[in-house]
Design a protein around this motif. Sequence first.
Motif, PDB file in Angstrom:
ATOM      1  N   SER A 196       6.439  -3.010 -10.600  1.00 44.74           N
ATOM      2  CA  SER A 196       7.667  -3.052 -11.389  1.00 44.74           C
ATOM      3  C   SER A 196       7.693  -4.267 -12.319  1.00 44.74           C
ATOM      4  CB  SER A 196       8.862  -3.063 -10.434  1.00 44.74           C
ATOM      5  OG  SER A 196      10.013  -3.468 -11.094  1.00 44.74           O
ATOM      6  N   GLU A 197       7.348  -5.446 -11.787  1.00 46.26           N
ATOM      7  CA  GLU A 197       7.340  -6.663 -12.615  1.00 46.26           C
ATOM      8  C   GLU A 197       6.296  -6.565 -13.729  1.00 46.26           C
ATOM      9  OE1 GLU A 197       9.081  -9.724 -12.519  1.00 46.26           O
ATOM     10  OE2 GLU A 197      10.488  -8.713 -11.181  1.00 46.26           O
ATOM     11  N   ALA A 198       5.195  -5.873 -13.443  1.00 49.89           N
ATOM     12  CA  ALA A 198       4.110  -5.765 -14.427  1.00 49.89           C
ATOM     13  C   ALA A 198       4.350  -4.623 -15.413  1.00 49.89           C
ATOM     14  CB  ALA A 198       2.778  -5.563 -13.717  1.00 49.89           C
ATOM     15  N   GLY A 199       5.334  -3.787 -15.123  1.00 49.38           N
ATOM     16  CA  GLY A 199       5.608  -2.659 -16.005  1.00 49.38           C
ATOM     17  C   GLY A 199       4.527  -1.587 -15.946  1.00 49.38           C
ATOM     18  N   VAL A 200       3.910  -1.427 -14.777  1.00 51.33           N
ATOM     19  CA  VAL A 200       2.916  -0.366 -14.604  1.00 51.33           C
ATOM     20  C   VAL A 200       3.360   0.519 -13.432  1.00 51.33           C
ATOM     21  CG1 VAL A 200       1.013  -1.816 -15.435  1.00 51.33           C
ATOM     22  CG2 VAL A 200       1.450  -1.673 -12.976  1.00 51.33           C
ATOM     23  N   SER A 201       2.727   1.681 -13.285  1.00 49.40           N
ATOM     24  CA  SER A 201       3.076   2.553 -12.166  1.00 49.40           C
ATOM     25  C   SER A 201       2.390   2.046 -10.895  1.00 49.40           C
ATOM     26  CB  SER A 201       2.625   3.984 -12.462  1.00 49.40           C
ATOM     27  OG  SER A 201       1.215   4.023 -12.495  1.00 49.40           O
ATOM     28  N   VAL A 202       2.917   2.453  -9.751  1.00 50.95           N
ATOM     29  CA  VAL A 202       2.279   2.081  -8.478  1.00 50.95           C
ATOM     30  C   VAL A 202       0.864   2.673  -8.433  1.00 50.95           C
ATOM     31  CG1 VAL A 202       2.400   2.354  -5.967  1.00 50.95           C
ATOM     32  CG2 VAL A 202       4.461   1.786  -7.260  1.00 50.95           C
ATOM     33  N   ASP A 203       0.696   3.863  -9.030  1.00 55.42           N
ATOM     34  CA  ASP A 203      -0.652   4.470  -9.073  1.00 55.42           C
ATOM     35  C   ASP A 203      -1.622   3.577  -9.848  1.00 55.42           C
ATOM     36  OD1 ASP A 203       0.080   6.598  -7.583  1.00 55.42           O
ATOM     37  OD2 ASP A 203       0.258   8.018  -9.250  1.00 55.42           O
ATOM     38  N   ASP A 204      -1.154   3.037 -10.960  1.00 55.68           N
ATOM     39  CA  ASP A 204      -2.015   2.134 -11.748  1.00 55.68           C
ATOM     40  C   ASP A 204      -2.393   0.901 -10.930  1.00 55.68           C
ATOM     41  OD1 ASP A 204      -2.510   3.497 -14.035  1.00 55.68           O
ATOM     42  OD2 ASP A 204      -0.947   2.527 -15.235  1.00 55.68           O
ATOM     43  N   LEU A 205      -1.398   0.371 -10.201  1.00 55.61           N
ATOM     44  CA  LEU A 205      -1.686  -0.811  -9.386  1.00 55.61           C
ATOM     45  C   LEU A 205      -2.696  -0.455  -8.283  1.00 55.61           C
ATOM     46  CD1 LEU A 205      -1.279  -3.751  -8.567  1.00 55.61           C
ATOM     47  CD2 LEU A 205       0.755  -3.066  -7.298  1.00 55.61           C
ATOM     48  N   THR A 206      -2.499   0.708  -7.680  1.00 53.64           N
ATOM     49  CA  THR A 206      -3.442   1.145  -6.638  1.00 53.64           C
ATOM     50  C   THR A 206      -4.843   1.253  -7.234  1.00 53.64           C
ATOM     51  OG1 THR A 206      -1.696   2.327  -5.514  1.00 53.64           O
ATOM     52  CG2 THR A 206      -3.945   2.974  -4.962  1.00 53.64           C
ATOM     53  N   ASN A 207      -4.936   1.812  -8.438  1.00 55.30           N
ATOM     54  CA  ASN A 207      -6.247   1.904  -9.096  1.00 55.30           C
ATOM     55  C   ASN A 207      -6.817   0.520  -9.399  1.00 55.30           C
ATOM     56  OD1 ASN A 207      -6.631   4.662  -9.086  1.00 55.30           O
ATOM     57  ND2 ASN A 207      -5.446   4.954 -10.966  1.00 55.30           N
ATOM     58  N   ALA A 208      -5.940  -0.382  -9.828  1.00 55.42           N
ATOM     59  CA  ALA A 208      -6.417  -1.739 -10.140  1.00 55.42           C
ATOM     60  C   ALA A 208      -6.974  -2.413  -8.894  1.00 55.42           C
ATOM     61  CB  ALA A 208      -5.273  -2.574 -10.718  1.00 55.42           C
ATOM     62  N   GLU A 209      -6.525  -1.963  -7.728  1.00 56.08           N
ATOM     63  CA  GLU A 209      -7.008  -2.547  -6.469  1.00 56.08           C
ATOM     64  C   GLU A 209      -8.135  -1.723  -5.857  1.00 56.08           C
ATOM     65  OE1 GLU A 209      -3.745  -3.234  -3.815  1.00 56.08           O
ATOM     66  OE2 GLU A 209      -2.813  -4.707  -5.125  1.00 56.08           O
ATOM     67  N   THR A 210      -8.600  -0.705  -6.571  1.00 57.83           N
ATOM     68  CA  THR A 210      -9.670   0.160  -6.059  1.00 57.83           C
ATOM     69  C   THR A 210     -10.955  -0.104  -6.830  1.00 57.83           C
ATOM     70  OG1 THR A 210      -8.013   1.842  -5.579  1.00 57.83           O
ATOM     71  CG2 THR A 210     -10.327   2.565  -5.629  1.00 57.83           C
ATOM     72  N   ALA A 211     -11.989  -0.479  -6.114  1.00 60.36           N
ATOM     73  CA  ALA A 211     -13.256  -0.807  -6.781  1.00 60.36           C
ATOM     74  C   ALA A 211     -13.746   0.363  -7.623  1.00 60.36           C
ATOM     75  CB  ALA A 211     -14.300  -1.170  -5.729  1.00 60.36           C
ATOM     76  N   GLY A 212     -14.048   0.078  -8.875  1.00 56.65           N
ATOM     77  CA  GLY A 212     -14.628   1.093  -9.749  1.00 56.65           C
ATOM     78  C   GLY A 212     -13.623   1.946 -10.485  1.00 56.65           C
ATOM     79  N   ALA A 213     -12.338   1.881 -10.092  1.00 57.83           N
ATOM     80  CA  ALA A 213     -11.332   2.641 -10.840  1.00 57.83           C
ATOM     81  C   ALA A 213     -10.961   1.815 -12.072  1.00 57.83           C
ATOM     82  CB  ALA A 213     -10.110   2.890  -9.979  1.00 57.83           C
ATOM     83  N   VAL A 214     -10.763   2.488 -13.200  1.00 53.96           N
ATOM     84  CA  VAL A 214     -10.501   1.762 -14.446  1.00 53.96           C
ATOM     85  C   VAL A 214      -9.081   2.051 -14.910  1.00 53.96           C
ATOM     86  CG1 VAL A 214     -11.184   1.478 -16.858  1.00 53.96           C
ATOM     87  CG2 VAL A 214     -12.927   1.869 -15.108  1.00 53.96           C
ATOM     88  N   ILE A 215      -8.354   1.008 -15.246  1.00 51.37           N
ATOM     89  CA  ILE A 215      -7.019   1.205 -15.821  1.00 51.37           C
ATOM     90  C   ILE A 215      -6.988   0.500 -17.182  1.00 51.37           C
ATOM     91  CG2 ILE A 215      -6.018   1.225 -13.495  1.00 51.37           C
ATOM     92  CD1 ILE A 215      -4.462  -1.343 -14.390  1.00 51.37           C
ATOM     93  N   PRO A 216      -6.016   0.841 -18.039  1.00 53.78           N
ATOM     94  CA  PRO A 216      -5.959   0.181 -19.349  1.00 53.78           C
ATOM     95  C   PRO A 216      -5.887  -1.340 -19.209  1.00 53.78           C
ATOM     96  CG  PRO A 216      -4.477   2.052 -19.295  1.00 53.78           C
ATOM     97  CD  PRO A 216      -4.975   1.866 -17.890  1.00 53.78           C
TER      98      PRO A 216
END
Lengths: 450, 137
Positions: free
Chosen positions: A99-119
Amino acid sequence: MTELSRIFGPESKGGTAQERAKTSSRMFVRSQVQLALDSPEATGRRITALEALDAYGLELLEQVVEDGGVGLVTNPSEPSQTIAERRRAMRLSKRVVASEAGVSVDDLTNAETAGAVIPIRGLENIAQVLALDERRLGLSGIGHGDNELALRLRELKQVEERDDEFVAQLAGAAWVIARQTELSEKLSADRNKKSLFRSKSKDYNPPVWEKGYVLAETTRIRLGLDASAPIESVYKLAQDELGIPIIDMELPAEIAGATVLNGSARGVVLNKTGANRNVLVRRMTLAHELCHLLWDPDRELERVRVDESADLGRRQIRDLVEARANAFAVALLAPRAAVLQTHGGQSVYDTVSRIAETFGISPSAAANHVANVCHLDPRDLSRSPTASAAVTRLWDRREIQDNIITGHVPDSRGGRFALLTVQAVRKRLISVDTAAAWLKIDKRLIADLF
Amino acid sequence: MVVLVDGPGAPESLDSSLPPIDPSESSSPKRLWAVRSEDVVHAEEECEFGRLRPAGRIKHTNLTGGEPAFAGGELIYLNEQVLVVSGDSGRYGPRSAQELHDVSIAFKDSGYAVYSLGYDAEANRPFPLIGVRPRLI
């Protein structure tokens, strides 16, 4: 063509990589995993040659120029590992960070997943909320941030029972403090007088208010302030003279402010709501936080020290660090000598009224101060004047900040941070794209300023 | 340097994506590939010849003699049936997601299961081998 010309372009000038980068018109573009030469089709984060040099070094830029791009990530678990570990270290929920970062929880989960790419912009926002240097995210061994800050923020949550949102706000403010300090140094935008306060005072012996008064007088001398003149703007004193970032935020109403240390950058987070809505109270809060920053040893301040409004300005307070800062604040704003001078020949009521108006402090703070300085019985001060709207307006105007893009930029990124960011674009230290991301606004708005 | 020969065909069942590759821990070394006018060639990046080069490894131009090529990149053999392919090449890298996809299909059509790193629209170049989950083509 020399090596530096090849990297920074033939138009660049100078004998060093820094000089070349400053005069280069070459742009680079970054994604989650690589840095490339800019191209019209690229949609990632555009950065100037100087930003690229500072963040990634000459050797890597040489490779980018030779191959068109280069991978930044050498550990396949990065940057996800850094982000996940940092969030867990701070015990922040995914919901709050997203919420503070203005991204979805899915995006955050991806950011914490090795090899997943987010903008990249989402990734940068997440890093900022976690007080990480987003520019170095993914580089091996770098970008892991100030670990002590993370631990202290966790302590705030677990021991002091602060909520997730507040802790995330402080972490975000820590990011701004680090970046503003860096910009101020690069632009030589302040007089860096905080270097005059390297030695700290451990003297909290009673009477502690006396220690606060003396430190306030010493501060005025070191800053070259007239011994009995009002301080027109505490914001300017802190930021222009001392180079201390002041970050305005909407914090829970009971909070007055906090001092935050991120790496080697320390600043003040100031609540713009609650009691601080009143400019006279806000000035006192800021002066109180300055005492912490200038005089308290690091062990007292830790990475983060939060002050509650209820403790500021109170006459009887058990915490000696806070008691000294309270005395410092009022004596810095309304010097003892001026109070004594004002008191001569007029009633206590008039003295209090005059002190409050002249020095921009609240009448209740002025009343306590007059009682202390003039050794009066507090019972003589049972009736305090109230500040007129005109006086408050006057001090509001004096404290006016550098709001150049007011209304478009979040509070924490407005003021001096926004001003320095725009100046950095003018001097080609950072790109318009970087400025827009830092200020969380559309880059057309930045472009319109030029 | 060897010419790519047709593979034995893809295994029947494969995961749709793989964990990110760590070439330093891969049992098979990283190789560079290039699609030349007549054939597709590849070679171990840190082969004996490469180790003698100033960079300590070969470049794509060592595969092409500096001549034009249709595309180039990196690959790792997971086994004799499965390749992980990237288009990471300074000079010969595919210039769009479609171009990279077309090359990946060509590898697949020559008898391999192919995992591609894909195209990085933000940097406008193919993803490198490290840091991204390879996806089955």
